[in-house]
Scaffold this motif. Structure first.
Motif, short mmCIF file in Angstrom:
data_model
loop_
_atom_site.label_atom_id
_atom_site.label_comp_id
_atom_site.label_asym_id
_atom_site.label_seq_id
_atom_site.Cartn_x
_atom_site.Cartn_y
_atom_site.Cartn_z
N GLU A 193 5.43 0.08 4.21
CA GLU A 193 6.14 -0.94 4.96
C GLU A 193 7.37 -1.50 4.24
OE1 GLU A 193 3.27 -3.87 6.05
OE2 GLU A 193 1.92 -2.39 6.87
N GLY A 194 7.84 -0.84 3.23
CA GLY A 194 9.01 -1.32 2.50
C GLY A 194 8.63 -1.94 1.17
N PRO A 195 9.60 -2.05 0.31
CA PRO A 195 9.33 -2.53 -1.04
C PRO A 195 8.95 -4.01 -1.13
CG PRO A 195 11.68 -2.20 -0.72
CD PRO A 195 11.00 -1.70 0.52
N SER A 196 9.30 -4.82 -0.14
CA SER A 196 9.02 -6.25 -0.22
C SER A 196 7.58 -6.59 0.18
CB SER A 196 9.99 -7.03 0.65
OG SER A 196 9.81 -6.69 2.01
N LYS A 197 6.88 -5.66 0.80
CA LYS A 197 5.51 -5.92 1.22
C LYS A 197 4.54 -5.25 0.25
CE LYS A 197 6.34 -6.79 6.00
NZ LYS A 197 5.69 -6.98 7.23
N PRO A 198 3.52 -6.00 -0.18
CA PRO A 198 2.55 -5.40 -1.11
C PRO A 198 1.66 -4.40 -0.40
CG PRO A 198 1.87 -7.62 -0.50
CD PRO A 198 3.22 -7.39 0.12
#
Length: 120
Positions: free
Chosen positions: A74-79
């Motif tokens: 889900e992208g780098p900002s979501k863990p």
């Protein structure tokens, strides 16, 4: 891990059984064989994150659940999410515990908003 090994590792009963513990156990039983992530359990039970994660830690220590990390999609900002699933022993003991402690299961609300919006 074989079922025999699971049984050897699993404690027969949690040390302390709280309403919150029973709520999390019921969330797993309601999910059947499906995996759950922590946020889904938080939304389902209405409990706080620290409470849920402490219970998940206890259940893992008892051998009732297994955990795995999901893929980072889900992208780098979501863990990454951690997924949990009842073991066969956990399923059996969870059913017994709920049958013993909550013989008359209250009707669970069909809709529980995650952030307090909507109707109840």
């Amino acid at each position: 891990m074989t079922e025999k090994a699971e049984r050897a590792e699993a404690r027969s009963e949690p040390l302390r059984i709280t309403r919150s513990f029973l709520d999390v156990v019921e969330a797993f039983l309601d999910a059947g064989a499906e995996e759950l992530h922590g946020y889904a359990i938080i939304k389902t039970t209405g409990l706080g994150g620290p409470t849920v994660y402490k219970i998940l830690e206890r259940m893992a220590g008892m051998g009732w659940i297994t955990a795995r990390w999901g893929e980072q999609t889900e992208g780098p900002s979501k863990p990454r999410r951690r997924y949990y699933k009842l073991t066969s022993i956990g399923m059996q003991q969870a059913r017994e515990l709920i049958a013993e402690r909550r013989s008359e299961k209250p009707a669970r609300q069909a809709f529980r908003p995650a952030f307090g919006g909507g109707h109840l």
